[in-house]
Design an enzyme around this catalytic site. Structure first.
Site, PDB file in Angstrom:
ATOM      1  N   HIS A   1       4.031  -4.490 -20.590  1.00 49.92           N
ATOM      2  CA  HIS A   1       4.677  -3.582 -19.623  1.00 49.92           C
ATOM      3  C   HIS A   1       4.416  -2.106 -19.974  1.00 49.92           C
ATOM      4  CE1 HIS A   1       8.229  -3.456 -16.564  1.00 49.92           C
ATOM      5  NE2 HIS A   1       7.454  -2.394 -16.418  1.00 49.92           N
TER       6      HIS A   1
ATOM      7  N   PHE B   1       0.839  -1.207   0.000  1.00 50.30           N
ATOM      8  CA  PHE B   1       0.000   0.000   0.000  1.00 50.30           C
ATOM      9  C   PHE B   1       0.871   1.252   0.000  1.00 50.30           C
ATOM     10  CE2 PHE B   1      -3.940   2.179   1.880  1.00 50.30           C
ATOM     11  CZ  PHE B   1      -4.663   2.023   0.703  1.00 50.30           C
ATOM     12  N   GLY B   2       1.821   1.289  -0.932  1.00 55.90           N
ATOM     13  CA  GLY B   2       2.661   2.475  -1.107  1.00 55.90           C
ATOM     14  C   GLY B   2       2.011   3.415  -2.119  1.00 55.90           C
ATOM     15  N   ARG B   3       2.874   4.216  -2.761  1.00 59.34           N
ATOM     16  CA  ARG B   3       2.361   5.230  -3.695  1.00 59.34           C
ATOM     17  C   ARG B   3       1.407   4.658  -4.740  1.00 59.34           C
ATOM     18  NH1 ARG B   3       7.706   7.810  -3.287  1.00 59.34           N
ATOM     19  NH2 ARG B   3       8.397   5.889  -4.242  1.00 59.34           N
ATOM     20  N   ILE B   4       1.860   3.590  -5.436  1.00 54.60           N
ATOM     21  CA  ILE B   4       1.036   3.073  -6.546  1.00 54.60           C
ATOM     22  C   ILE B   4      -0.186   2.331  -6.005  1.00 54.60           C
ATOM     23  CG2 ILE B   4       1.003   1.586  -8.596  1.00 54.60           C
ATOM     24  CD1 ILE B   4       3.972   2.349  -9.041  1.00 54.60           C
TER      25      ILE B   4
ATOM     26  N   GLY C   1       2.759   0.143 -17.963  1.00 55.56           N
ATOM     27  CA  GLY C   1       2.423   0.974 -16.799  1.00 55.56           C
ATOM     28  C   GLY C   1       2.746   2.452 -16.945  1.00 55.56           C
TER      29      GLY C   1
ATOM     30  N   GLU D   1      10.417 -11.161 -19.223  1.00 56.73           N
ATOM     31  CA  GLU D   1       9.982 -10.307 -20.348  1.00 56.73           C
ATOM     32  C   GLU D   1      11.056 -10.271 -21.423  1.00 56.73           C
ATOM     33  OE1 GLU D   1       8.859  -6.482 -18.783  1.00 56.73           O
ATOM     34  OE2 GLU D   1       7.555  -7.398 -17.290  1.00 56.73           O
TER      35      GLU D   1
ATOM     36  N   ALA E   1       3.284  -4.654 -10.981  1.00 56.92           N
ATOM     37  CA  ALA E   1       4.524  -4.369 -10.235  1.00 56.92           C
ATOM     38  C   ALA E   1       5.720  -4.998 -10.957  1.00 56.92           C
ATOM     39  CB  ALA E   1       4.388  -4.866  -8.809  1.00 56.92           C
ATOM     40  N   ARG E   2       6.023  -6.248 -10.644  1.00 59.24           N
ATOM     41  CA  ARG E   2       7.090  -6.973 -11.336  1.00 59.24           C
ATOM     42  C   ARG E   2       6.644  -8.417 -11.512  1.00 59.24           C
ATOM     43  NH1 ARG E   2       8.796  -2.941 -13.036  1.00 59.24           N
ATOM     44  NH2 ARG E   2      10.890  -2.059 -12.874  1.00 59.24           N
TER      45      ARG E   2
HETATM   46  C1  DGY Z   1       9.467   1.243 -13.625  1.00 60.82           C
HETATM   47  O1  DGY Z   1       9.710   2.437 -13.638  1.00 60.82           O
HETATM   48  O2  DGY Z   1       9.873   0.491 -12.733  1.00 60.82           O
HETATM   49  C2  DGY Z   1       8.658   0.703 -14.751  1.00 60.82           C
HETATM   50  O3  DGY Z   1       8.186  -0.580 -14.487  1.00 60.82           O
HETATM   51  C3  DGY Z   1       9.495   0.679 -15.987  1.00 60.82           C
HETATM   52  O4  DGY Z   1      10.672   0.058 -15.664  1.00 60.82           O
END
Ligand code: DGY
Length: 323
Positions: free
Chosen positions: A289, A156-159, A291, A271, A241-242
């Site tokens: 990817h 529950f951080g910024r994103i 985002g 990826e 996220a990842r």
């Molecule tokens: C980030 O900024 O971490 C994005 O996923 C692109 O790498």
């Protein structure tokens, strides 16, 4: 005075490249293909500031190259799991990242995935493009209602908070969250969010699980077979996220065996290669990817990386120092 030498591993938006030329003696990677380990090592021996991004595996071996001249790494991106931060610290290399500027766009992509997979938007569009749509009918492509459902945010951080903002105030969703750190009480009360004690609780309770934590040793395969088994068969998982926070094999099994209803994915373990099922299953929406992929955000990311590098050479505190 001569300008510091910079090497940038991928093409950046034009406005950033112009600004880079103004401040640095800069070399771009004209082919815009990912650097090999040898190219990364070469770069570190031939510049003062190195500017990589998520596609560059900046390992301990790479950082330890003999004759390294770069002592500053200004990463283009908020995530830095592709850089061996421990090794950088030990070797006295400064590393910066680009937080904040991509929060909103990444949260927008999380909501796009959530809506697309719940409402079967991809399936519908594919049907229409294939000229297979026979017209409206009461039972056509019935999806899952989003408004009022429970969203469980892992990290529950910024994103994570920006996803909650959209979900709570756009879609009247109930916000549950799990985070190893204490979240300020004003943030929790703004979203009327409920902290659950464990990730297992998030999996059991949520209609949508959104993965928003960083990739670390601790979060590797955090979503695994056992946790997918705890999710409701009607629930969806969303990952912006990842990739390696989710065990992709376990996810594919959960999707194929209908243990969960679907997945919306913007990131993958290796990826740009992903399991065939994540490209073909109807209950999966996969993005390449995307985002932070808006012109505004990518320029802001480049500017942030440049600002960090300039602060380093001016001997000032870095706005976004990692180590
Ligand atoms: C980030 O900024 O971490 C994005 O996923 C692109 O790498």
């Amino acid at each position: 005075m001569s300008k510091p030498k910079a090497i940038v591993t991928r093409r950046w938006p034009e406005a950033n490249e112009k600004r880079l030329r103004e401040h640095f003696d800069v070399t771009f990677n004209e082919s815009d293909t990912p650097f090999t380990a040898d190219q990364l090592k070469d770069a570190l021996k031939n510049c003062d500031v190195f500017m990589p991004t998520v596609t560059d595996k900046v390992t301990r071996d790479v950082l330890s190259v003999e004759g390294r001249t770069a002592n500053m790494i200004a990463n283009f991106g908020v995530g830095f799991n592709h850089i061996d931060i421990e090794a950088a610290k030990e070797l006295g290399i400064t590393v910066s990242n680009t937080p904040s500027v991509l929060t909103d766009c990444t949260a927008d992509i999380a909501m796009s995935l959530l809506l697309m997979v719940a409402r079967r938007v991809g399936e519908g569009e594919r049907e229409l493009r294939a000229e297979n749509w026979t017209g409206w009918r009461p039972t056509h492509l019935l999806g899952t209602k989003v408004t009022g459902k429970k969203l469980g945010v892992i990290g529950f951080g910024r994103i994570g908070q920006a996803v909650a903002q959209r979900a709570k105030f756009g879609f009247n969703m109930d916000i549950l969250y799990w985070d190893p750190y204490d979240i300020p009480s004003d943030v929790v009360s703004k979203f009327e969010a409920t902290k659950l004690d464990t990730i297992e609780d998030i999996c059991r309770e949520s209609d949508f699980v959104s993965v928003n934590c960083p990739a670390t040793k601790e979060t590797f395969h955090l979503m695994n077979k056992e946790r997918f088994e705890l999710m409701k068969p009607s629930a969806f998982v969303i990952n912006t996220a990842r990739g390696d926070i989710i065990d992709e094999k376990a996810l594919v099994d959960a999707l194929v065996n209908k243990e969960i209803a679907g997945a919306g994915l913007d990131v993958f373990e290796t990826e740009p290669n992903l399991p065939t099922e994540l490209k073909t299953l109807e209950n999966v929406v996969s993005f390449p990817h995307l985002g932070s992929a808006t012109i505004e955000t990518r320029i802001a990311m480049g500017d942030t990386a440049i600002n960090n590098a300039l602060a380093y050479f001016d001997g000032k505190d870095l706005p976004n120092k990692v180590v």
